[in-house]
Each structure stands twice: as structure tokens, then as C-alpha cells.
Scaffold this motif. Sequence first.
Motif, PDB file in Angstrom:
ATOM      1  N   TRP A  24      34.963  27.597  19.549  1.00 55.09           N
ATOM      2  CA  TRP A  24      35.595  27.795  20.843  1.00 55.09           C
ATOM      3  C   TRP A  24      34.540  28.056  21.902  1.00 55.09           C
ATOM      4  CZ3 TRP A  24      40.992  27.661  21.578  1.00 55.09           C
ATOM      5  CH2 TRP A  24      41.728  27.459  20.397  1.00 55.09           C
ATOM      6  N   ASN A  25      34.848  27.635  23.122  1.00 53.42           N
ATOM      7  CA  ASN A  25      33.933  27.828  24.232  1.00 53.42           C
ATOM      8  C   ASN A  25      34.720  28.326  25.439  1.00 53.42           C
ATOM      9  OD1 ASN A  25      31.585  27.858  25.733  1.00 53.42           O
ATOM     10  ND2 ASN A  25      30.990  25.756  25.217  1.00 53.42           N
ATOM     11  N   HIS A  26      34.035  28.571  26.532  1.00 51.18           N
ATOM     12  CA  HIS A  26      34.703  29.094  27.724  1.00 51.18           C
ATOM     13  C   HIS A  26      33.987  28.621  28.982  1.00 51.18           C
ATOM     14  CE1 HIS A  26      31.512  32.112  28.564  1.00 51.18           C
ATOM     15  NE2 HIS A  26      31.356  32.068  27.260  1.00 51.18           N
ATOM     16  N   GLU A  27      34.723  28.682  30.109  1.00 47.57           N
ATOM     17  CA  GLU A  27      34.159  28.341  31.409  1.00 47.57           C
ATOM     18  C   GLU A  27      34.977  29.034  32.494  1.00 47.57           C
ATOM     19  OE1 GLU A  27      34.531  24.118  31.850  1.00 47.57           O
ATOM     20  OE2 GLU A  27      36.699  24.174  32.130  1.00 47.57           O
ATOM     21  N   VAL A  28      34.343  29.307  33.629  1.00 47.17           N
ATOM     22  CA  VAL A  28      35.070  29.869  34.764  1.00 47.17           C
ATOM     23  C   VAL A  28      35.896  28.757  35.392  1.00 47.17           C
ATOM     24  CG1 VAL A  28      34.885  30.933  37.035  1.00 47.17           C
ATOM     25  CG2 VAL A  28      33.361  31.665  35.182  1.00 47.17           C
ATOM     26  N   ALA A  29      37.224  28.962  35.441  1.00 43.70           N
ATOM     27  CA  ALA A  29      38.122  27.946  35.995  1.00 43.70           C
ATOM     28  C   ALA A  29      38.480  28.237  37.450  1.00 43.70           C
ATOM     29  CB  ALA A  29      39.400  27.857  35.156  1.00 43.70           C
ATOM     30  N   ILE A  30      38.641  29.520  37.784  1.00 46.90           N
ATOM     31  CA  ILE A  30      38.968  29.945  39.146  1.00 46.90           C
ATOM     32  C   ILE A  30      38.141  31.179  39.457  1.00 46.90           C
ATOM     33  CG2 ILE A  30      40.781  30.726  40.731  1.00 46.90           C
ATOM     34  CD1 ILE A  30      42.825  29.507  38.713  1.00 46.90           C
ATOM     35  N   SER A  31      37.553  31.205  40.629  1.00 46.04           N
ATOM     36  CA  SER A  31      36.759  32.351  41.039  1.00 46.04           C
ATOM     37  C   SER A  31      37.275  32.888  42.371  1.00 46.04           C
ATOM     38  CB  SER A  31      35.280  31.965  41.166  1.00 46.04           C
ATOM     39  OG  SER A  31      34.489  33.095  41.437  1.00 46.04           O
ATOM     40  N   VAL A  32      37.550  34.169  42.421  1.00 45.04           N
ATOM     41  CA  VAL A  32      37.976  34.831  43.660  1.00 45.04           C
ATOM     42  C   VAL A  32      36.756  35.501  44.278  1.00 45.04           C
ATOM     43  CG1 VAL A  32      39.432  36.621  44.690  1.00 45.04           C
ATOM     44  CG2 VAL A  32      40.308  35.215  42.808  1.00 45.04           C
ATOM     45  N   THR A  33      36.387  35.065  45.462  1.00 43.13           N
ATOM     46  CA  THR A  33      35.195  35.587  46.117  1.00 43.13           C
ATOM     47  C   THR A  33      35.413  37.027  46.563  1.00 43.13           C
ATOM     48  OG1 THR A  33      34.700  33.370  46.947  1.00 43.13           O
ATOM     49  CG2 THR A  33      33.567  35.210  48.008  1.00 43.13           C
ATOM     50  N   PRO A  34      34.492  37.938  46.215  1.00 41.91           N
ATOM     51  CA  PRO A  34      34.622  39.303  46.733  1.00 41.91           C
ATOM     52  C   PRO A  34      34.475  39.302  48.251  1.00 41.91           C
ATOM     53  CG  PRO A  34      32.497  39.000  45.637  1.00 41.91           C
ATOM     54  CD  PRO A  34      33.300  37.763  45.359  1.00 41.91           C
ATOM     55  N   LEU A  35      35.175  40.201  48.901  1.00 42.49           N
ATOM     56  CA  LEU A  35      35.163  40.260  50.361  1.00 42.49           C
ATOM     57  C   LEU A  35      34.241  41.368  50.843  1.00 42.49           C
ATOM     58  CD1 LEU A  35      38.992  39.823  51.079  1.00 42.49           C
ATOM     59  CD2 LEU A  35      37.194  38.075  51.198  1.00 42.49           C
ATOM     60  N   LYS A  36      33.442  41.044  51.874  1.00 45.54           N
ATOM     61  CA  LYS A  36      32.647  42.082  52.519  1.00 45.54           C
ATOM     62  C   LYS A  36      33.591  42.988  53.301  1.00 45.54           C
ATOM     63  CE  LYS A  36      28.454  39.258  52.946  1.00 45.54           C
ATOM     64  NZ  LYS A  36      27.458  38.657  53.874  1.00 45.54           N
ATOM     65  N   VAL A  37      33.457  44.296  53.118  1.00 48.32           N
ATOM     66  CA  VAL A  37      34.412  45.234  53.715  1.00 48.32           C
ATOM     67  C   VAL A  37      33.683  46.408  54.364  1.00 48.32           C
ATOM     68  CG1 VAL A  37      36.289  44.658  52.136  1.00 48.32           C
ATOM     69  CG2 VAL A  37      34.667  46.464  51.515  1.00 48.32           C
ATOM     70  N   ARG A  38      34.432  47.123  55.201  1.00 53.33           N
ATOM     71  CA  ARG A  38      33.967  48.387  55.773  1.00 53.33           C
ATOM     72  C   ARG A  38      35.002  49.462  55.477  1.00 53.33           C
ATOM     73  NH1 ARG A  38      31.934  45.688  61.355  1.00 53.33           N
ATOM     74  NH2 ARG A  38      29.913  44.941  60.593  1.00 53.33           N
ATOM     75  N   ASN A  39      34.530  50.691  55.419  1.00 51.77           N
ATOM     76  CA  ASN A  39      35.382  51.868  55.186  1.00 51.77           C
ATOM     77  C   ASN A  39      35.926  51.921  53.761  1.00 51.77           C
ATOM     78  OD1 ASN A  39      35.039  52.388  57.954  1.00 51.77           O
ATOM     79  ND2 ASN A  39      36.850  51.173  58.467  1.00 51.77           N
ATOM     80  N   TRP A  40      35.148  51.385  52.805  1.00 47.43           N
ATOM     81  CA  TRP A  40      35.548  51.445  51.400  1.00 47.43           C
ATOM     82  C   TRP A  40      34.399  52.003  50.591  1.00 47.43           C
ATOM     83  CZ3 TRP A  40      35.518  48.052  46.700  1.00 47.43           C
ATOM     84  CH2 TRP A  40      36.554  48.380  45.811  1.00 47.43           C
ATOM     85  N   ILE A  41      34.628  52.215  49.298  1.00 49.57           N
ATOM     86  CA  ILE A  41      33.630  52.856  48.437  1.00 49.57           C
ATOM     87  C   ILE A  41      32.421  51.952  48.154  1.00 49.57           C
ATOM     88  CG2 ILE A  41      35.237  54.466  47.350  1.00 49.57           C
ATOM     89  CD1 ILE A  41      35.545  52.492  45.048  1.00 49.57           C
TER      90      ILE A  41
END
Length: 480
Positions: free
Chosen positions: A292-309
Motif C-alpha cells: 500500500w502507498n499514499h499521497e496527498v489528495a487535498i491540501s488546505v492552506t493554513p491562513l496567516k492570522v492575527r490575534n491568535w496563539i
Amino acid sequence: MAGAAKVQGCCADTGPGYATPLEAMSGPRETLIYVTCVYNGTGIEKPDYLGTVDVDPNSPTYSKVIHRLPMPYIGDELHHSGWNACSSCHGDRSAVRQFLILPSLLSSRIYVVDTAKTPRAPSLHKVVEPTDILRKTGLAYPHTSHCLASGDIMVSCLGDKEGNATGSGFLLLESDFNVKGRWEKPGHSPLFGYDYWYQPRHNTMISSSWGAPAAFSKGFNLQHVSDGLYGRHLYVYSWPDGELKQTLDLGSAGLLPLETRFLHDPSKDTGFVGCALSSNMVRFFKTTDGPWNHEVAISVTPLKVRNWILPEMPGLITDFLISLDDRYLYFVNWLHGDVRQYNIEDPSKPVLTGQVWVGGLLQKGSDVVYVAEDGTESQFSVPVIKGNRLRGGPQMIQLSLDGKRLYVTNSLFSVWDQQFYGRDFVKKGSHMLQIDVNTEQGGLTINPNFFVDFGTEPEGPALAHEMRYPGGDCTSDIWI
């Protein structure tokens, strides 16, 4: 099956469920949905309960909680659920889908609830005590439950009684819910436990890995990822004999792989896992030469934010499911606040076909903003439903058999709810939404007439998690 009641409908002349996933799509419309509801961690000293919600639009109690079955103990943290029998037992006329299995993530109790006698008002049938599980298997922190064609029930467990992930494995219960033992062969336990799905025609079961209970039960600490207390692997087992054949290291693209689903067509040798922290949907598949093998099928881009940890916010994919015709995949971004629909007719090339925001940390009116490449600050528009501002983020989802209605709850795990969404969210409690699905061209629209408010429960605001239909659904039933 022990204590089986006579059941009419789709299972009257055969075993439970449906012969094929496509046949299930023609099943009756859902009228009830069972929801695990949590008081643990909220400050309310009451037992968790199983809520019954009326989802029949022709009923006078539509979108209301019509029954509550409290558990006999406090501090369980009800989480996921499964059936004593499902479509994997369809060929067995003696099998009946009667009992809902409710593992308690923190107390390690497993409750067995009879839903067949009075579907609108389920009753407690049996309690499998953690001392019995521990004495016979050494397992604790039970999570995912699936029925097997043999009549046994298999439950993934995330650690030992001290919360060490190295104590994880798979619990077998007999059809009368007595502890049978472990499923996997000695020496073949996974390094971490979480979810699993089996595909018998390919003699394979694949399981995923959240983290060490001693770590996640106290809240999320990013340092614990570097310390090796969270998983990034898939475990490939031979089915049904429980031999660990292969371990897939997903690397940094697969941190915290959670929900795991094969395509419903039992002849298919591919599936997906949602990797929460990396916010990737990873596809796993069998290669032409066997492994068995694997691959990234969908990637959600992290968002640049303010006022978070942190300066960047991951989507945090915490749940996903696949429509019964294997045409669409749906997942949630618990932190960003959106629900997505992808066409996966070509599983290696998913296409985004629908997206809707139903909460999240970045909705208008919150303190946190995301920052575009040009430096402008923005927030997402989230609708008000029946006069209610949506709180928390989309977490668990359930799809109607025909694929036209998607139900959404917003609690992940009580201590994480409070950590990421604050004490105010826990004080106000959860809600359930329903999203209308365009199954022809794709598309998602929030139903403005459906809102179940768990913040107004008789014993106080509750946290709602996983949902189940009495007749089975696309995340409970497996075809063989």
C-alpha cells in the motif's frame, strides 16, 4: 444475535442494512438521529447522554431533542458510536441492528443501548466495565466501534490505563457484549490508535493514529507533536487475522491522521484519511505489485492570522465522510469554519464542488482575522440561523442515505473545545445544523429552518458530537 428484537423494513427478510451501498441510497429518508451529548468537562456535574433528535420535516417536533438517555455515571466523555450489526451482516437473517455501542473515551466504559424496542426513546441494555476490559486485554480509552460479519464487535482503543499510546490495540466483544479479547495478533499492536476501516475483499484493515491519551486528554500542546506523543502513521493489517503487514509513515504532511474510510464499493482498493494538524486529505491505495502507498489528495492552506496563539492557523480537518455512491467526499475545517464538498469520481484528482462557512474562529465579529498576501485583514461571513449566531466550528458530519442532506455538530472533545473556542462556547453549548446538498452539479446550502440548540437542554448546555441514524449510515456500515 443475543436478545434480538423483531425488526421490520429493510432487514425484515434478510440481515441488517442493505445488499450494496447503491441500494442503501434508495433506503427510507431519515426521521430520527441519535447524538452523543457530553457534560464532562463543562462544569455541569451530570452524566453524558444519548440524545434523540427529530429530523422529520413533517413532524411537529422537527429539529428538536425529543428524548435523552442519561448514562449511569459521571465523567465518561461519550464520543463515537457504532452498531452491533450492520450491512456487513446483511446475509445473516439472524442478525438484527438493535444495539448502539457507545464507548466512553475517558472512563473506558462501553455502553450498549437498545434502540429497536422504542426507537424514539432508546434504553440502556448493558454496561461493559473498564475493569473487565483492562483485566482481559490491558486496553483503555475505547474509540471506534464496528460490527463484524462474524457477529463480534471490534473497538479500537487508544492506550493503556496510564494513557500510554504504546498500550493501544483492538478490543473484541462477543455478540452478547462480553469481552472476548484482543483482535490483533500478539506483538502486532499499533504505536497509536484511533479510527479504522476494513475492506474484506482486499483482506485489509487500515487504522490511524491520534495520540497518547495522557497528552490529548489534557488539551493540545504543540510541543507534544515534536515529543512524539501524536501520530503520523497508518497501520495496514491483514483481515481478518490481525497481522500488521505494513506501516505507512505519512510524515509532516500527515500529522494527526484521524478518520479513516475506504470507498464504499467493496471491490475498490483505495480510501482516505483526514490528517487534522497538517490539514491534508491523504489518499491510500494498493499498488500494482501489492504493498500500500499514499499521497496527498487535498491540501488546505493554513491562513496567516492575527490575534491568535500562532501566526498561521490550520484548517484542522477533524471529520470527513464519503457518499454511498463514492462520488462525493465531504470534510470540515474545525478552526477555519467551513464545510467542503469534493467530487472524487477520480479519487486521485478530487475537485472542489461546494463550500459553506458555518462558524469557526475567523467569522465576522470574532477577535481573530486572517491576513491576505497584500496585508488586508478579512473575516468570513457566517449566516444567522433562526436568530442564532453560529458558535464553535463544524466538527462531526453525517450524510443522509440519498446524499442530499448533511448534518453538522460542533463539539470536538470537551477539553479541546474549551481550549480553542473558550469557556463561552462551553457555557453556551453545541448546536446541530443541516446543509442541503446539490448531488447533480455539486454545491452546499445551509437549511435556514433547521437548528437544534443543545444550549437550552434541561440539565444545562451540552456538547454534541457524533450522529447515527437508526437504520445505519455511510460512516457505520461496511460492505463485504
